[in-house]
Write a protein that holds these residues in place. Structure first.
Motif, PDB file in Angstrom:
ATOM      1  N   UNK A 174      50.981  37.695  40.028  1.00 36.93           N
ATOM      2  CA  UNK A 174      50.060  38.597  41.008  1.00 36.93           C
ATOM      3  C   UNK A 174      48.465  38.436  40.832  1.00 36.93           C
ATOM      4  N   UNK A 175      47.948  37.487  39.656  1.00 37.58           N
ATOM      5  CA  UNK A 175      46.963  36.770  39.847  1.00 37.58           C
ATOM      6  C   UNK A 175      47.086  35.742  41.213  1.00 37.58           C
ATOM      7  N   UNK A 176      47.440  34.980  41.817  1.00 36.34           N
ATOM      8  CA  UNK A 176      48.065  34.540  42.488  1.00 36.34           C
ATOM      9  C   UNK A 176      47.656  34.220  43.842  1.00 36.34           C
ATOM     10  N   UNK A 177      47.037  35.302  44.183  1.00 36.02           N
ATOM     11  CA  UNK A 177      46.237  35.831  45.585  1.00 36.02           C
ATOM     12  C   UNK A 177      45.350  35.548  45.735  1.00 36.02           C
ATOM     13  N   UNK A 178      44.275  35.957  43.647  1.00 32.04           N
ATOM     14  CA  UNK A 178      42.730  35.285  44.372  1.00 32.04           C
ATOM     15  C   UNK A 178      42.602  33.895  44.276  1.00 32.04           C
ATOM     16  N   UNK A 179      43.401  33.599  44.122  1.00 33.95           N
ATOM     17  CA  UNK A 179      43.443  32.246  43.571  1.00 33.95           C
ATOM     18  C   UNK A 179      43.966  30.821  44.786  1.00 33.95           C
ATOM     19  N   UNK A 180      44.366  31.677  46.033  1.00 31.57           N
ATOM     20  CA  UNK A 180      45.315  31.011  47.433  1.00 31.57           C
ATOM     21  C   UNK A 180      44.779  30.200  47.926  1.00 31.57           C
ATOM     22  N   UNK A 181      43.757  30.756  48.094  1.00 33.06           N
ATOM     23  CA  UNK A 181      43.099  29.985  49.556  1.00 33.06           C
ATOM     24  C   UNK A 181      43.037  28.755  48.643  1.00 33.06           C
ATOM     25  N   UNK A 193      48.909  44.973  49.762  1.00 29.07           N
ATOM     26  CA  UNK A 193      47.818  44.700  50.081  1.00 29.07           C
ATOM     27  C   UNK A 193      48.243  42.878  51.305  1.00 29.07           C
ATOM     28  N   UNK A 194      47.677  42.063  51.975  1.00 31.15           N
ATOM     29  CA  UNK A 194      47.889  40.717  53.011  1.00 31.15           C
ATOM     30  C   UNK A 194      46.724  40.161  53.420  1.00 31.15           C
ATOM     31  N   UNK A 195      47.318  39.052  52.391  1.00 29.64           N
ATOM     32  CA  UNK A 195      46.379  38.052  52.056  1.00 29.64           C
ATOM     33  C   UNK A 195      46.078  37.097  53.140  1.00 29.64           C
ATOM     34  N   UNK A 196      45.331  36.126  53.931  1.00 25.91           N
ATOM     35  CA  UNK A 196      45.481  34.944  55.226  1.00 25.91           C
ATOM     36  C   UNK A 196      44.946  33.949  54.777  1.00 25.91           C
ATOM     37  N   UNK A 197      45.350  32.471  55.378  1.00 21.82           N
ATOM     38  CA  UNK A 197      44.567  31.596  54.987  1.00 21.82           C
ATOM     39  C   UNK A 197      44.772  31.110  56.575  1.00 21.82           C
ATOM     40  N   UNK A 198      43.709  30.420  56.962  1.00 22.40           N
ATOM     41  CA  UNK A 198      44.114  29.345  58.264  1.00 22.40           C
ATOM     42  C   UNK A 198      43.775  27.990  57.709  1.00 22.40           C
ATOM     43  N   UNK A 199      44.248  27.426  57.711  1.00 21.35           N
ATOM     44  CA  UNK A 199      44.412  25.816  57.960  1.00 21.35           C
ATOM     45  C   UNK A 199      44.734  24.787  59.512  1.00 21.35           C
ATOM     46  N   UNK A 232      39.602  29.452  57.155  1.00 21.58           N
ATOM     47  CA  UNK A 232      38.965  30.686  56.510  1.00 21.58           C
ATOM     48  C   UNK A 232      40.361  31.157  55.781  1.00 21.58           C
ATOM     49  N   UNK A 233      39.656  32.391  54.901  1.00 21.43           N
ATOM     50  CA  UNK A 233      40.881  32.532  54.510  1.00 21.43           C
ATOM     51  C   UNK A 233      40.274  34.131  54.350  1.00 21.43           C
ATOM     52  N   UNK A 234      40.389  35.213  53.662  1.00 20.02           N
ATOM     53  CA  UNK A 234      40.766  36.305  53.237  1.00 20.02           C
ATOM     54  C   UNK A 234      41.065  37.516  53.298  1.00 20.02           C
ATOM     55  N   UNK A 235      41.247  38.707  52.676  1.00 19.76           N
ATOM     56  CA  UNK A 235      42.045  39.833  52.963  1.00 19.76           C
ATOM     57  C   UNK A 235      42.184  41.154  54.327  1.00 19.76           C
ATOM     58  N   UNK A 236      43.246  41.125  55.176  1.00 22.84           N
ATOM     59  CA  UNK A 236      43.252  41.506  55.494  1.00 22.84           C
ATOM     60  C   UNK A 236      42.860  43.459  55.711  1.00 22.84           C
ATOM     61  N   UNK A 288      48.778  52.343  55.205  1.00 22.42           N
ATOM     62  CA  UNK A 288      50.285  51.304  53.730  1.00 22.42           C
ATOM     63  C   UNK A 288      50.845  50.901  54.191  1.00 22.42           C
ATOM     64  N   UNK A 289      51.332  50.413  55.560  1.00 18.99           N
ATOM     65  CA  UNK A 289      51.863  49.684  56.007  1.00 18.99           C
ATOM     66  C   UNK A 289      51.534  48.821  56.666  1.00 18.99           C
ATOM     67  N   UNK A 290      50.948  48.713  57.937  1.00 17.19           N
ATOM     68  CA  UNK A 290      49.954  47.673  58.745  1.00 17.19           C
ATOM     69  C   UNK A 290      48.784  47.456  58.658  1.00 17.19           C
ATOM     70  N   UNK A 291      48.658  46.480  58.519  1.00 16.61           N
ATOM     71  CA  UNK A 291      47.377  45.527  58.464  1.00 16.61           C
ATOM     72  C   UNK A 291      47.111  44.712  58.807  1.00 16.61           C
ATOM     73  N   UNK A 292      45.883  44.193  59.609  1.00 15.53           N
ATOM     74  CA  UNK A 292      45.336  43.742  60.764  1.00 15.53           C
ATOM     75  C   UNK A 292      43.745  43.272  60.055  1.00 15.53           C
ATOM     76  N   UNK A 293      44.277  42.108  60.905  1.00 18.07           N
ATOM     77  CA  UNK A 293      42.785  40.280  60.607  1.00 18.07           C
ATOM     78  C   UNK A 293      42.373  39.742  61.445  1.00 18.07           C
TER      79      UNK A 293
END
Length: 1002
Positions: free
Chosen positions: A196-203, A773-779, A788-792, A797-802
């Motif tokens: 579960x903690x991986x989302x905080x260090x994914x980038x 939650x949705x996180x993204x990483x652009x490479x 860049x990276x961040x959280x959408x 509750x089911x639709x996210x945007x960034x």
């Protein structure tokens, strides 16, 4: 119970195997068969079963479940059993695989005073390039300088650059796809995407997704080694005339054999000489963890770890796998041995572990920074997280799909059962090894002890099996905190253990604490130990006192430095205790804050797993009689056995002390106000109960959980757990059953074009259990640079945007490909989903040209469609005209034939001639009509060709398509012509046959 131990039961060294997501289907569970307190089954027998015999044991009906994950290569052995409905599999991302490197120096030089900041090469007589570690010891007032080579010997792994480079020598794709056959996922640090903690260090991890590249690894290694005087001869590395040799300890029992050989081959390809040593569990662990790193009994080891639980906000793993202070890094915090040190990681890791941050954002920054340093320092190179496969009987019920530990989770021992079968038979790879140690101070370092231990004792708190959040287990609690910046006053009647005085004392005036946790012990105090003695406040006090004494009594701390050193920072934060006897509540005052109060309670929770008399006698054997040691390192150092309560001879030693003990440690049970929580008579009664237990069971393990250890047979590799049905035990079957989690899935991704200088928007739709939650990483794919990276943001509750702003997309390079990694998480269920899309960065001008082209194409398409409609209409009209003409001509033919038949007997020949002439004219007319129609089509096609020729050459594909459509239409018309001729021919044949038949009838 020490805090380090509580953390380490979350991750244990294990004999490795295999990892996916829990997908196995098992029957629903009911609990009517075992009413009353205790577990769902009456007994559990665990015995050693070799991996190659597991399928046969299930076939013979001698196994209900297997607690060690099988190899993916074994799945074929189980095919018939699965088809027959005999077994199924429980799967979980429960195992980790890595290589640990020995970074010890070949020489450590001691300098008087604090020489940090000085020009050390002049002081030690060696160049700067060979210095790998500098440490100042204020107690000794000495500075220690470590060097990787001294002109005679070299340890290349003392160089950080070499260790880091070896990440590129690990073919993780091969490991995942070939060795684990897809039942694994690549890892690049101590957490995997399934934590579960991986989302905080994914980038952070994304920066180090090492590709297998021996050429690049070789260039990094060559740069580092040539600087310190190493050289290559014939493709092999040498130093001072000798090959550079690495002692590689490889575990042969499981996939680590293939993984180790793969890595050894890569090391040899890089020019190292590799001494491969294939050592099994006990011998390998003793060589690595029970030796001074500077003895160089090893350079590399194939480590394996098994999870005990998930962790929602993991602050322990970065310390366990990266921070030296915790005691799990080379040197192992053993007094007198060389230690790996990294003050920066220690500082950040301790802040994380001890709650020294002011917000969740600061916690995240500390986690990310320490992880970054950990990857760079590369004491461990991570390989894969395994999708462990546990075979179980399809009749087995009560399974909780623990996303951290799989079948081995703490809940399953309590809840597993088979209807109508009160006794379960489980298999494990081992029941006993030389590292299988049952003592609460320095034991439970392998799954073979930790798994059954969890069945015999209840923790104060544990983790939710689906999301890793702390939950109350044996203790309920309330939390009061003034953190992160304030403090609470500790009441003057609160008490603390004074190790120097050897007694409980009131806290000093003015003592403060950040938080207060009030634990409800009503389900604990007054319940029974397994030997039938009641659990009292005396057990709680003795457990605390003996731990404080081990940490702060200098004599004890020196003898067990590997335990005392890492635990001292934790006990420093415990500021005082109070007992509410009437309410059965324990107040714990602690300098710890967390943004989630459940973590404050978990941090402060300390529960005894053994009764006071058993804990006390263990300390007598280790510190007074010095007959045993608690830790493996002290056992090796002082050449005594490591205390193991399940071994008969060790239990006899405990029995002997219990029999001859004449002192009563009243100081453990007496508070400053004079309140005494254990009498000498009660003490004597307890000693008798302990002696009787050892005589009856042959072991000294007594605890307070749902099962008791009835027997432990080291030689035959069998242990038996029996249900503890005492009416004071608080839990009944079904209390700890959680069932099956719902995974998160990414079901839809919508994006705009990635246009330079314009906003780029991505919409992601998930399914799963909210909150999601949705996180993204652009490479940038070509260079691997993270843009860049961040959280959408959640729209629903089911639709996210960034989106990427125009300022950011302006910095993108034209026509470069960019990867957008998308990670979908649920805070409730740690079954994430991952995907990625690629986009080419398009200049705005190119987009405009593309839009113009698209418009032109659309216009052409519209024009073409219109012409095709016109042609279709014209064709339909022509065909209708032809059909009408045909019908008219056929009618004339019929009339002529009718007249001819009226006088057939006299003018048959002339009529047939007339018919032939008429038919010939009809066919000629029809042919002319068809030719005219074809000519019309040719004219139309030529006209259309001229129009198409006026369009740009880059529209050729559209023209070709149009021509194909027209050609197809012409072909259909030609086919129609052929059909008409055929119909006419058949009509003539039918008429002739009719005439002949008429003649014959006549």
């Amino acid at each position: 119970m020490n805090k380090r131990f509580l953390t380490q039961i979350s991750l244990f060294l294990i004999v490795l195997t295999t990892l996916s997501i829990i997908i196995s289907l098992l029957p629903a569970s009911t609990y009517a068969q075992q009413p009353g307190p205790g577990p769902a089954s009456n007994s559990i027998t665990i015995r050693k079963v070799d991996l190659d015999k597991v399928a046969a044991e299930f076939s013979a009906g001698r196994l209900d479940a297997y607690l060690f994950a099988i190899k993916p290569t074994q799945l074929k052995q189980f095919e018939d059993l699965v088809k027959a409905g005999v077994i199924t599999f429980v799967q979980a991302p429960a195992g980790l695989v890595d290589f640990i490197f020995n970074p010890a120096p070949v020489k450590e030089i001691a300098l008087d005073g604090d020489q940090r900041g000085k020009y050390l090469p002049a002081l030690i007589g060696y160049p700067q390039e060979v210095i790998t570690q500098v440490y100042y010891d204020p107690d000794a007032n000495k500075t220690y300088v470590d060097i990787c080579c001294d002109g005679k010997n070299i340890n290349p792994l003392a160089l950080r650059e070499v260790r880091f480079a070896l990440n590129y020598a690990i073919d993780r794709d091969y490991v995942v796809k070939t060795i684990y056959m897809g039942y694994a996922a690549a890892m690049y640090t101590y957490l995997s995407p399934y934590d579960p903690t991986y989302m905080y260090i994914a980038d952070v991890v994304a920066k180090y997704q090492f590709k297998y590249d021996l050429s690049y690894a070789s260039s990094l290694i060559e740069s580092a080694l040539t600087k310190v005087g190493a050289y290559k001869v014939g493709g092999k590395w040498y130093y001072a005339g000798s090959p550079i040799t690495l002692t590689f300890i490889i575990r042969p029992e499981d996939e680590r054999k293939e993984i180790g050989d793969m890595f050894a081959n890569a090391l040899e390809a890089l020019g190292f000489t590799v001494n491969r040593q294939y050592l099994t569990f006990g011998e390998a662990l003793s060589r690595v963890y029970d030796s001074n790193p500077t003895d160089f009994l090893w350079h590399i080891y194939t480590e394996g770890w098994g999870k005990g639980a998930l962790e929602r906000y993991d602050s322990g793993s970065v310390n366990q796998f990266c921070a030296p202070w915790f005691g799990a890094m080379p040197g192992w915090q053993t007094e007198g041995w060389w230690w790996y040190r990294n003050d920066a990681i220690d500082e950040m890791g301790m802040k994380l572990y001890f709650g020294q941050y002011k917000s969740k954002a600061e916690w995240e920054d500390l986690l990310r920074s320490s992880t970054d340093l950990c990857i760079q320092d590369a004491i461990r190179a991570w390989v894969a997280t395994r999708f462990d496969l546990y075979p179980v009987s399809t009749k087995l019920m009560g399974i909780t799909y623990d996303l951290g530990a799989g079948l081995r989770g703490i809940f399953n021992y309590r809840e597993m059962y088979i209807p109508g079968k009160p006794d379960l038979s489980l298999g494990h790879l081992w029941v006993y090894t030389t590292r299988t140690i049952w003592n609460v101070y320095g034991g439970f370092g392998d799954v073979y002890s930790a798994d059954p231990f969890r069945a015999t004792g209840d923790p104060a708190t544990w983790r939710n099996p689906f999301n890793g959040m702390p939950i109350p287990f044996r203790f309920n609690y309330t939390v009061e905190t003034a953190g992160p910046t304030g403090t609470l006053e500790v009441p003057s009647d609160a008490f603390i253990w004074d190790a120097k005085a050897g007694k409980w004392v009131n806290v000093a005036p003015g003592t403060t604490a950040v938080s207060k946790v009030t634990f409800d012990l009503s389900s604990f105090i007054g319940a029974k130990w397994h030997d039938g003695t009641p659990i009292t406040w005396g057990d709680v006090l003795a457990n605390l006192a003996l731990w404080f004494d081990l940490v702060y009594n200098s004599t004890k701390a020196s003898r067990e430095s590997a335990i005392a050193g890492p635990n001292k920072p934790y006990f420093d934060t415990l500021k005082g205790f109070r007992i509410d006897e009437a309410g059965k509540k324990l107040e714990v005052y602690v300098d710890f804050w967390h943004f989630d109060p459940n973590y404050i309670a978990d941090y402060a929770a300390i529960i005894p797993f053994n009764p006071a008399e058993l804990l006390y006698i263990q300390n007598v054997l280790v510190f007074d009689l010095q007959k045993y040691a608690f830790s493996s390192s002290s056992a090796r150092q002082f050449k005594v056995p490591q205390l193991n309560l399940v071994l008969k001879d060790h239990a006899v030693s405990i029995r002997d002390v219990a029999t001859t003990l004449t002192t009563f440690p009243a100081n453990l049970f007496t508070l400053p106000n004079g309140k005494v929580y254990m009498t000498s008579d009660e003490w004597s009664s307890r000693l008798k109960a302990l002696i009787s237990w050892i005589d009856a069971h042959g072991s000294a393990w007594i605890s307070q959980g749902p099962f008791y250890l009835d027997s432990f047979d080291r030689d035959n590799q069998v242990l038996v757990l029996k249900a503890f049905r005492d009416p004071t035990y608080p839990f009944s079957p079904g209390r700890w059953y959680f069932g099956k989690p719902t995974p998160t899935q990414i079901i839809k991704i919508d994006t705009t074009d990635l246009v330079i200088g314009q906003p780029f928007v991505v919409n992601v739709t998930l399914t799963g259990v909210p909150p999601l939650r949705v996180r993204y990483i652009v490479t940038e794919i070509q260079t691997g640079t993270i843009i860049t990276s961040g959280e959408a943001k959640n729209v629903t509750p089911y639709l996210f945007t960034f989106s990427l702003s125009p300022d950011l997309t302006t910095r993108l390079r034209p026509y470069y490909l960019y990867q957008i990694q998308i990670l979908g998480f649920s805070d409730s269920v740690a079954l994430p989903d991952f995907t990625s899309i690629s986009k080419e960065a398009i200049p705005a001008s190119a987009q405009q040209a593309a839009q113009a082209m698209q418009q032109a194409l659309q216009q052409l398409a519209n024009s073409t469609n219109q012409r095709i409609e016109e042609l279709s209409k014209t064709t339909s009209e022509q065909i209708a005209s032809v059909r009408q003409e045909l019908e008219t001509r056929l009618g004339q033919v019929a009339e002529t034939l009718s007249k001819a038949l009226g006088d057939v007997s006299t003018s048959l020949t002339s009529s047939l001639n007339s018919l032939s002439a008429t038919m010939s004219r009809s066919i000629t007319d029809l042919s002319n009509t068809l030719n005219a129609t074809n000519q019309l089509f040719s004219t139309q096609i030529s006209s259309l060709d001229r129009k198409i020729d006026s369009v740009r050459s880059d529209l050729s594909s559209a023209i070709s398509s149009t021509r194909d459509d027209v050609s197809k239409l012409s072909s259909e018309l030609s086919s129609l012509s052929t059909i008409v001729y055929a119909v006419l021919g058949l009509s003539i044949v039918n008429l002739v046959l009719g005439i002949v038949l008429i003649i014959r009838r006549k």
